[in-house]
Every structure is written in C-alpha cells, then in structure tokens.
Motif scaffolding. Sequence first.
Motif, PDB file in Angstrom:
ATOM      1  N   ALA A  16      45.161  -0.311  24.343  1.00  0.00           N
ATOM      2  CA  ALA A  16      44.930   0.951  23.645  1.00  0.00           C
ATOM      3  C   ALA A  16      45.124   2.140  24.585  1.00  0.00           C
ATOM      4  O   ALA A  16      45.706   3.168  24.199  1.00  0.00           O
ATOM      5  N   THR A  17      44.658   2.021  25.817  1.00  0.00           N
ATOM      6  CA  THR A  17      44.847   3.095  26.795  1.00  0.00           C
ATOM      7  C   THR A  17      46.320   3.320  27.074  1.00  0.00           C
ATOM      8  O   THR A  17      46.812   4.462  27.072  1.00  0.00           O
ATOM      9  N   GLY A  19      48.328   5.096  24.452  1.00  0.00           N
ATOM     10  CA  GLY A  19      48.169   6.544  24.427  1.00  0.00           C
ATOM     11  C   GLY A  19      49.006   7.251  25.475  1.00  0.00           C
ATOM     12  O   GLY A  19      49.105   8.488  25.447  1.00  0.00           O
ATOM     13  N   VAL A  20      49.603   6.490  26.383  1.00  0.00           N
ATOM     14  CA  VAL A  20      50.398   7.066  27.473  1.00  0.00           C
ATOM     15  C   VAL A  20      51.893   6.879  27.229  1.00  0.00           C
ATOM     16  O   VAL A  20      52.689   7.785  27.481  1.00  0.00           O
ATOM     17  N   GLN A  33      52.871  -4.356  20.144  1.00  0.00           N
ATOM     18  CA  GLN A  33      52.391  -3.217  20.927  1.00  0.00           C
ATOM     19  C   GLN A  33      52.029  -3.642  22.340  1.00  0.00           C
ATOM     20  O   GLN A  33      52.379  -2.962  23.318  1.00  0.00           O
TER      21      GLN A  33
END
Length: 225
Positions: free
Chosen positions: A10-11, A14-15, A188
């Motif tokens: 998830a981190t 976001g990048v 993902q």
Amino acid sequence: MKPALQAVVATLAGVYAPPRPPSDPFQHVLWDNIGYLIDDRRRRRLFDTFAAEVGLDPLHIAKADQASLMAIAVQGGMRPEMRVQRWRTIAALIAEDAAGDLDAVLRVLPLAKARALLKRFPTIADPAADKILLFAGIAPLPALESNGVRVLARLGLSREARSYAASYRAAIAVLASDGRPGIDGLTQAFLVLREHGKALCKRGEPRCGPCPLADACPKVKVDTL
C-alpha cells in the motif's frame, strides 16, 4: 519487527504508478521478447513500433519481411537476429498450438497444462508463465520478478537463499500467505515491488535515504550501525 506485507504494498502504491504489461497473453509473450535488457519506456516504444509497423496478428508476424523485422530488432539491444527468430517462433507456436488465439486456449486448459503451454514460448519459464496468467486474469497466481524478490528479502519478509530459485519460492509463499489476495492485489504487488527494486532498492547500490520504507526496513538498520 518486520513490516506487514500488505502495508508495504500500500505504501509503494502511493509512490509508484508503474506501467502494466499487456493483458493479452500473446502480446505479453511478445512484450517480454521485444528487447534485451531495456527499460520499460524503451520497451513500450519498441512494442508500439512493432504493433504499428508489423501488427499483432501472429500470421502477419510469421510472414513479415525479414528486413522489416530486423529494423525493429536492432533498436532493442544485443543479438537482434535471435530476437527476430524468437518472434517468428512465437507466431508459429500460436498458430500450431493455440489455433491463433492463445488467450482462448489458456482459459479452457487445466492450470498445469496452461503453464506448460506458456513455457513452450521463448524465455518463458515458471515465473513468467504465472505472471502472464495473472495479468491476463486467468488465474490468481502470486508472481514476482527479481527486483520484487530482492525487496521482500531485504525487508525481512522472505528468506534469501543461496539459489535464486529457492529465494523466489520463499518470496512467492509469503506473497500467497500474507499479501492481498485476488488478481488485483497480486498484480499490484508484482508491479510496485518490481518498481521499487528498480528505482531505489537496487541490487548493487540501494538508495536507502529517500526510501519510503526506510523506517521499517531491517536492512537499513543493519547498514547504518
């Protein structure tokens, strides 16, 4: 304490916004064989050039003029002659083993036979076969490539073994047990872990300073003692 895999993904999501390979299995095989050790932007340009000038019909590829194929192949790195031969081999296998429609055949085959069929194509071994089936939406198989395997090992989420094959199996097992399940979650994870390994968590000189995972990474703590 090692970070949670789903939080890591998830981190990173976001990048990074990494490009996706084609979802069509035939195009995905061609994508993997379009160049040699080239970055994603160059791969995309070369693939789009191939699609525009040769087309993505296996019959067109099989009958394409050798000079036209070579003109594209030389833009994709070393050994262009081998790549042209691989393109023709891919086209022939599609015609002979998949009646011209690889996607349709893969969707009706048992999983083991689908993987075996994909492994008949140039450069496609077990990890790539699972990746193709995943991105085609045919089977939710956990898949990684070498950058993603390295990231998970450095984060302490999987075991780094002496052989790459064993390291890969360990990373895949963690992804299967602790990652977000389903095709969307697994695609993902594949994409962002690969991108992080290419951009910051590099093999030879990892860039730990700007890493969004540095606070949770045991590798950083070891290296900075």
